[in-house]
Design a protein around this motif. Sequence first.
Motif, PDB file in Angstrom:
ATOM      1  N   LYS A 230      53.366  86.481  -2.524  1.00  0.00           N
ATOM      2  CA  LYS A 230      52.649  86.295  -1.442  1.00  0.00           C
ATOM      3  C   LYS A 230      51.581  87.472  -0.991  1.00  0.00           C
ATOM      4  N   ILE A 231      51.047  88.231  -2.071  1.00  0.00           N
ATOM      5  CA  ILE A 231      50.268  89.308  -1.655  1.00  0.00           C
ATOM      6  C   ILE A 231      48.951  88.783  -2.416  1.00  0.00           C
ATOM      7  N   TYR A 232      48.022  88.738  -1.654  1.00  0.00           N
ATOM      8  CA  TYR A 232      46.708  88.300  -1.909  1.00  0.00           C
ATOM      9  C   TYR A 232      45.624  89.380  -1.640  1.00  0.00           C
ATOM     10  N   PRO A 233      44.676  89.340  -2.599  1.00  0.00           N
ATOM     11  CA  PRO A 233      43.521  90.425  -2.371  1.00  0.00           C
ATOM     12  C   PRO A 233      42.382  89.933  -1.452  1.00  0.00           C
ATOM     13  N   VAL A 234      41.894  90.753  -0.726  1.00  0.00           N
ATOM     14  CA  VAL A 234      40.384  90.389  -0.007  1.00  0.00           C
ATOM     15  C   VAL A 234      39.589  91.470  -0.463  1.00  0.00           C
ATOM     16  N   TYR A 235      38.309  90.837  -1.208  1.00  0.00           N
ATOM     17  CA  TYR A 235      37.383  91.835  -1.834  1.00  0.00           C
ATOM     18  C   TYR A 235      36.236  92.058  -0.858  1.00  0.00           C
ATOM     19  N   PHE A 236      35.722  93.399  -0.720  1.00  0.00           N
ATOM     20  CA  PHE A 236      34.662  93.802   0.002  1.00  0.00           C
ATOM     21  C   PHE A 236      33.632  94.589  -0.999  1.00  0.00           C
ATOM     22  N   ASP A 237      32.461  94.112  -0.866  1.00  0.00           N
ATOM     23  CA  ASP A 237      31.416  95.152  -1.741  1.00  0.00           C
ATOM     24  C   ASP A 237      31.162  96.084  -0.793  1.00  0.00           C
ATOM     25  N   ALA A 238      31.735  97.379  -1.203  1.00  0.00           N
ATOM     26  CA  ALA A 238      31.147  98.385  -0.220  1.00  0.00           C
ATOM     27  C   ALA A 238      29.915  99.300  -1.034  1.00  0.00           C
ATOM     28  N   LEU A 239      29.380  98.676  -1.961  1.00  0.00           N
ATOM     29  CA  LEU A 239      28.182  99.592  -2.679  1.00  0.00           C
ATOM     30  C   LEU A 239      27.095 100.069  -1.461  1.00  0.00           C
ATOM     31  N   GLY A 240      26.956 101.298  -1.360  1.00  0.00           N
ATOM     32  CA  GLY A 240      25.866 101.532  -0.593  1.00  0.00           C
ATOM     33  C   GLY A 240      26.159 101.846   1.069  1.00  0.00           C
ATOM     34  N   LYS A 241      27.702 101.442   1.220  1.00  0.00           N
ATOM     35  CA  LYS A 241      28.074 101.389   2.698  1.00  0.00           C
ATOM     36  C   LYS A 241      29.008 102.655   3.035  1.00  0.00           C
TER      37      LYS A 241
END
Length: 265
Positions: free
Chosen positions: A12-23
């Motif tokens: 029950k481990i799930y990823p949440v992705y965030f595109d942090a490019l340029g941030k």
Amino acid sequence: MEEEFARLEKYKIYPVYFDALGKFDGHEKDQVIKWINENNIEAVCFCPNVRSKEMLDSIVRRGIPVFLSGGGIVPPKEIITTVSVDAYLSGQFVADFFRCIYGQDIHAAVFLDSMDTITQRKKTEAFCNALGAYGITDVEVVEHFNKLDQIHQIMEELLNRKKLINCIYVTTGYTLEICQYIDEHQLKDKIVLVGTDYSPVIGPYIANGTMKATLLQNQDEIGRLIVRSAYDYIVKTRTFGNDDWQIQSRLYVKPTFCFKSYFAE
């Protein structure tokens, strides 16, 4: 990373992705922190490397464990695990490859974003030192600061200034523009180009011999180790001590490449 997360779904481990490019700088940094808070993130895995120490400091101050695909900057001591490519070995690999082709007759250039980027600096230093150990000192270090639209101009100025250049090592994955220049100017039989990693846009240039070899940095293994470290830390409560793991690159050489054709008659 995705493959390792898939293996961990049963826990029950799930990823949440965030595109942090340029941030990573200025007010946009706050967007990343806000996103972390809103999603109840228990750990942050950065891949590829992050180059903003301010960003990392902001996260670790909140008590959130960070696992880093390293190489951009010197990480804060609070970073749990850093996984990176063995930069020194990478530079030595390429230097030895060029020596197999040209012996002592090496006139080289090494391209990197900036000497401020740790992994690229280490690759460059290792490359220069490995050649220097054999008395080969004609090496031009070219920092392009990620200004890829200026690569053609940089190549033009480099080859006008250093007409004997016969080897180019690119320490980053940004090889396309150099491939295009060499191809357009019909220099593939005069310059041995070695890049870093592989992408579909580079494939044709390996196939036609513009790029003779590339260092594969085993990104899958780097991602797997970062995710596995986060799992061990959070679920198994394993204690880490600012671990720094280094992964060996592999030099992929075009199968039909012929060393003999480059030796002086």
